[in-house]
Scaffold this active site. Structure first.
Site, mmCIF file in Angstrom:
data_model
loop_
_atom_site.group_PDB
_atom_site.id
_atom_site.type_symbol
_atom_site.label_atom_id
_atom_site.label_comp_id
_atom_site.label_asym_id
_atom_site.label_seq_id
_atom_site.Cartn_x
_atom_site.Cartn_y
_atom_site.Cartn_z
ATOM 1 N N GLU A 208 -2.628 15.336 1.095
ATOM 2 C CA GLU A 208 -2.782 13.998 0.509
ATOM 3 C C GLU A 208 -1.430 13.298 0.402
ATOM 4 O O GLU A 208 -0.440 13.876 -0.056
ATOM 5 C CB GLU A 208 -3.405 14.128 -0.883
ATOM 6 C CG GLU A 208 -3.631 12.802 -1.598
ATOM 7 C CD GLU A 208 -4.110 12.982 -3.025
ATOM 8 O OE1 GLU A 208 -4.684 12.023 -3.579
ATOM 9 O OE2 GLU A 208 -3.908 14.074 -3.593
ATOM 10 N N LYS B 27 -10.944 7.168 -1.943
ATOM 11 C CA LYS B 27 -11.113 8.160 -3.007
ATOM 12 C C LYS B 27 -11.992 7.615 -4.128
ATOM 13 O O LYS B 27 -11.736 6.551 -4.686
ATOM 14 C CB LYS B 27 -9.739 8.560 -3.532
ATOM 15 C CG LYS B 27 -9.720 9.713 -4.508
ATOM 16 C CD LYS B 27 -8.276 10.124 -4.778
ATOM 17 C CE LYS B 27 -8.162 11.323 -5.693
ATOM 18 N NZ LYS B 27 -6.746 11.766 -5.845
ATOM 19 N N CYS C 137 -8.560 15.137 -2.916
ATOM 20 C CA CYS C 137 -8.020 15.809 -4.098
ATOM 21 C C CYS C 137 -9.006 15.848 -5.270
ATOM 22 O O CYS C 137 -9.918 16.645 -5.263
ATOM 23 C CB CYS C 137 -6.687 15.185 -4.483
ATOM 24 S SG CYS C 137 -5.647 16.305 -5.470
#
Length: 291
Positions: free
Chosen positions: A43, A115, A152
């Site tokens: 990331e 995300k 993540c």
């Protein structure tokens, strides 16, 4: 047989952006030389993890996909080496800024995932920088199968993995930047791995997670309001098989790549045989959409 070889890259992120991009390219090429078709990078690998601190100057890091230096540098690598490369980057879209992944498929841009779950902790202050994603849990049909990507913090949510699986994913990929929890005083590495192993087992498909390594520190300044912090990223990147067993992994401090090969047709056959999707009862899951 539809075969795919997945690679995860583990790397240290320097202060110099160009150095990080060059290192990423080196590691991607090394993965390709080992026969990898899909290569996962960590990331936000272009820079140190800037979300440790709140600094308005860092909003300028956000770029549109075609202007992003890492995407531009990796597109010809993807084309020449016939690779699928999900590239994590800080995305600018009008007045909004996202933590995003662009999928490069053999030199072509396939689309973006943004995300969904944005953390806010003492040294992971992402809500200061990122708008929660608006793409939903997207899957991407690529040259080497249909991939689902979470970023993540997304990886801790079973809903992420299930939604991607229901949307046709054949493999789950998680670019990551995670390490010490200075305030909590805990080592989350084992927990981090196990939750994703569960995603693989529950959805009967391989999972790959790529993390960074090294200690990154913030120096107090006027620009960041005198904040200071230090995170040691614990690496431990890994790939599971479709039962959740870790097939390949790296240590906490080593830079490198890992690869695992899979037969996607055989995995699809196994999903049919186990009946875990056949026997779902969606009408009974109303509690999942309640606050």
């Amino acid at each position: 047989m539809r075969s795919v070889k997945i690679a995860a890259v583990q790397m240290k992120c320097a202060n110099d952006r160009e150095e990080n991009i060059e290192n990423a390219i080196r590691l991607v090429k090394s993965a390709a030389e080992k026969g990898a078709n899909v290569v996962l990078l960590p990331e936000l690998f272009e820079r140190p993890y800037f979300c440790q601190e709140r600094n308005y100057d860092y909003y300028s890091y956000a770029e549109e996909p075609r202007a992003n230096a890492a995407i531009r540098a990796l597109m010809p690598v993807s084309k020449d080496m016939k690779l699928v490369i999900p590239v994590s980057f800080y995305e600018k879209c009008g007045n909004l800024l996202f933590n995003s992944v662009e999928i490069i498929d053999c030199g072509k841009l396939k689309g973006i995932y943004r995300k969904t779950h944005i953390p806010d902790d003492h040294y992971y202050q992402e809500k200061f920088y990122f708008t929660p994603g608006d793409t939903g849990f997207k899957t991407f049909k690529t040259t080497y199968g249909t991939i689902g990507v979470g970023i993540c913090w997304d990886q801790w949510f079973p809903e992420t993995a299930r939604a991607l699986a229901l949307n046709g994913a054949e493999m789950l990929l998680f670019p990551t930047a995670i390490g010490t929890e200075p305030i909590l005083g805990t080592d989350s590495m084992g927990h981090w791995q196990r939750v994703m192993c569960g995603h693989a087992a529950a959805n009967l498909m391989p999972v790959a997670a790529a993390n960074r390594i090294g200690t990154e520190s913030v120096i107090p300044s006027e620009a960041n309001g005198g904040q200071s912090s230090s995170l040691t990223f614990y690496g431990s990147s890994f790939i599971t098989d479709a039962t959740g067993e870790i097939s390949e992994s790296l240590g906490r401090e080593e830079e490198g790549i890992i690869c695992s090969a899979f037969d996607l047709d055989e995995l699809q056959k196994n999903r049919y045989e186990w009946g875990l999707f056949r026997d779902r009862r969606p009408l009974m899951y109303k509690d999942l959409v309640k606050k």
